[in-house]
Write a protein that holds these residues in place. Structure first.
Motif, mmCIF file in Angstrom:
data_model
loop_
_atom_site.group_PDB
_atom_site.id
_atom_site.type_symbol
_atom_site.label_atom_id
_atom_site.label_comp_id
_atom_site.label_asym_id
_atom_site.label_seq_id
_atom_site.Cartn_x
_atom_site.Cartn_y
_atom_site.Cartn_z
ATOM 1 N N SER A 52 0.718 -1.134 0.067
ATOM 2 C CA SER A 52 -0.073 0.028 0.143
ATOM 3 C C SER A 52 0.925 1.314 0.017
ATOM 4 O O SER A 52 0.484 2.355 -0.634
ATOM 5 C CB SER A 52 -1.002 -0.113 1.258
ATOM 6 O OG SER A 52 -1.733 -1.077 1.360
ATOM 7 N N ALA A 53 1.726 1.409 0.793
ATOM 8 C CA ALA A 53 2.766 2.481 0.746
ATOM 9 C C ALA A 53 3.618 2.789 -0.355
ATOM 10 O O ALA A 53 3.867 3.933 -0.840
ATOM 11 C CB ALA A 53 3.788 2.282 2.034
ATOM 12 N N LEU A 54 3.933 1.655 -1.029
ATOM 13 C CA LEU A 54 4.686 1.610 -2.512
ATOM 14 C C LEU A 54 3.616 2.230 -3.490
ATOM 15 O O LEU A 54 3.840 3.011 -4.396
ATOM 16 C CB LEU A 54 5.043 0.200 -3.027
ATOM 17 C CG LEU A 54 5.713 0.126 -4.189
ATOM 18 C CD1 LEU A 54 7.125 1.150 -4.257
ATOM 19 C CD2 LEU A 54 5.970 -1.029 -4.691
ATOM 20 N N TYR A 55 2.332 1.691 -3.293
ATOM 21 C CA TYR A 55 1.509 2.410 -4.171
ATOM 22 C C TYR A 55 1.184 3.876 -4.152
ATOM 23 O O TYR A 55 1.094 4.469 -5.105
ATOM 24 C CB TYR A 55 -0.026 1.403 -4.218
ATOM 25 C CG TYR A 55 -1.111 2.233 -5.025
ATOM 26 C CD1 TYR A 55 -1.170 1.998 -6.390
ATOM 27 C CD2 TYR A 55 -2.104 3.042 -4.155
ATOM 28 C CE1 TYR A 55 -2.119 2.521 -6.945
ATOM 29 C CE2 TYR A 55 -3.102 3.743 -5.074
ATOM 30 C CZ TYR A 55 -3.168 3.312 -6.427
ATOM 31 O OH TYR A 55 -4.019 3.921 -7.060
ATOM 32 N N LEU A 56 0.949 4.211 -3.108
ATOM 33 C CA LEU A 56 1.033 5.659 -2.630
ATOM 34 C C LEU A 56 2.111 6.497 -3.095
ATOM 35 O O LEU A 56 1.924 7.587 -3.221
ATOM 36 C CB LEU A 56 0.553 5.889 -1.154
ATOM 37 C CG LEU A 56 -0.924 5.433 -0.722
ATOM 38 C CD1 LEU A 56 -1.103 5.468 0.837
ATOM 39 C CD2 LEU A 56 -2.073 6.032 -1.434
ATOM 40 N N CYS A 57 3.130 5.932 -2.840
ATOM 41 C CA CYS A 57 4.450 6.495 -3.077
ATOM 42 C C CYS A 57 4.592 6.866 -4.841
ATOM 43 O O CYS A 57 4.832 7.792 -5.464
ATOM 44 C CB CYS A 57 5.808 5.920 -2.635
ATOM 45 S SG CYS A 57 5.821 6.060 -1.096
ATOM 46 N N VAL A 58 4.073 5.797 -5.630
ATOM 47 C CA VAL A 58 4.297 5.865 -7.030
ATOM 48 C C VAL A 58 3.028 6.781 -7.218
ATOM 49 O O VAL A 58 3.106 7.359 -8.336
ATOM 50 C CB VAL A 58 3.859 4.398 -7.559
ATOM 51 C CG1 VAL A 58 3.619 4.517 -9.079
ATOM 52 C CG2 VAL A 58 5.226 3.495 -7.261
ATOM 53 N N LEU A 59 1.830 6.846 -6.856
ATOM 54 C CA LEU A 59 0.747 7.547 -7.387
ATOM 55 C C LEU A 59 1.345 9.226 -6.816
ATOM 56 O O LEU A 59 0.896 9.955 -7.604
ATOM 57 C CB LEU A 59 -0.428 7.325 -6.535
ATOM 58 C CG LEU A 59 -1.859 8.193 -6.787
ATOM 59 C CD1 LEU A 59 -2.204 7.959 -8.283
ATOM 60 C CD2 LEU A 59 -2.622 7.630 -5.815
ATOM 61 N N ALA A 60 1.869 9.377 -5.742
ATOM 62 C CA ALA A 60 2.260 10.687 -5.403
ATOM 63 C C ALA A 60 3.264 11.362 -6.279
ATOM 64 O O ALA A 60 3.092 12.353 -6.946
ATOM 65 C CB ALA A 60 2.770 10.957 -4.114
ATOM 66 N N LEU A 61 4.136 10.330 -6.694
ATOM 67 C CA LEU A 61 5.181 10.689 -7.807
ATOM 68 C C LEU A 61 4.563 10.882 -9.091
ATOM 69 O O LEU A 61 5.073 12.173 -9.813
ATOM 70 C CB LEU A 61 6.176 9.624 -7.951
ATOM 71 C CG LEU A 61 7.355 9.729 -8.825
ATOM 72 C CD1 LEU A 61 8.322 10.724 -8.262
ATOM 73 C CD2 LEU A 61 8.220 8.536 -9.095
ATOM 74 N N LEU A 62 3.481 10.324 -9.666
ATOM 75 C CA LEU A 62 3.090 10.616 -10.800
ATOM 76 C C LEU A 62 2.267 12.029 -10.591
ATOM 77 O O LEU A 62 2.164 12.688 -11.812
ATOM 78 C CB LEU A 62 1.865 9.449 -11.008
ATOM 79 C CG LEU A 62 2.531 8.307 -11.693
ATOM 80 C CD1 LEU A 62 1.191 7.116 -11.728
ATOM 81 C CD2 LEU A 62 3.324 8.408 -13.113
#
Length: 66
Positions: A52-62
């Motif tokens: 979940s944290a990895l998903y949120l980090c990738v989403l925030a980066l995008l």
């Protein structure tokens, strides 16, 4: 850079955020096996939280780079 516009599918407006969320999901699905192969996940007790944290980090980066 041209801003995204709403996509109309069958009379339903789909916001650009949905595209970013799907791209983040795809990025997470690509990164997760790589992290597993490098054995980064070996020391984590709760891998669902890490996913979940990895998903949120990738989403925030995008979202920041868009």
């Amino acid at each position: 850079m041209t801003p995204w516009h709403d996509l109309v599918v069958g009379g339903l407006l789909i916001t650009p955020f949905v595209g970013y969320a799907l791209a983040a999901l795809l990025g997470t699905l690509v990164l997760w096996p790589l992290l597993r192969r490098v054995r980064v996940l070996r020391g984590l007790a709760r891998t669902p939280f890490a996913a979940s944290a990895l998903y949120l980090c990738v989403l925030a980066l995008l979202l920041v780079l868009a």
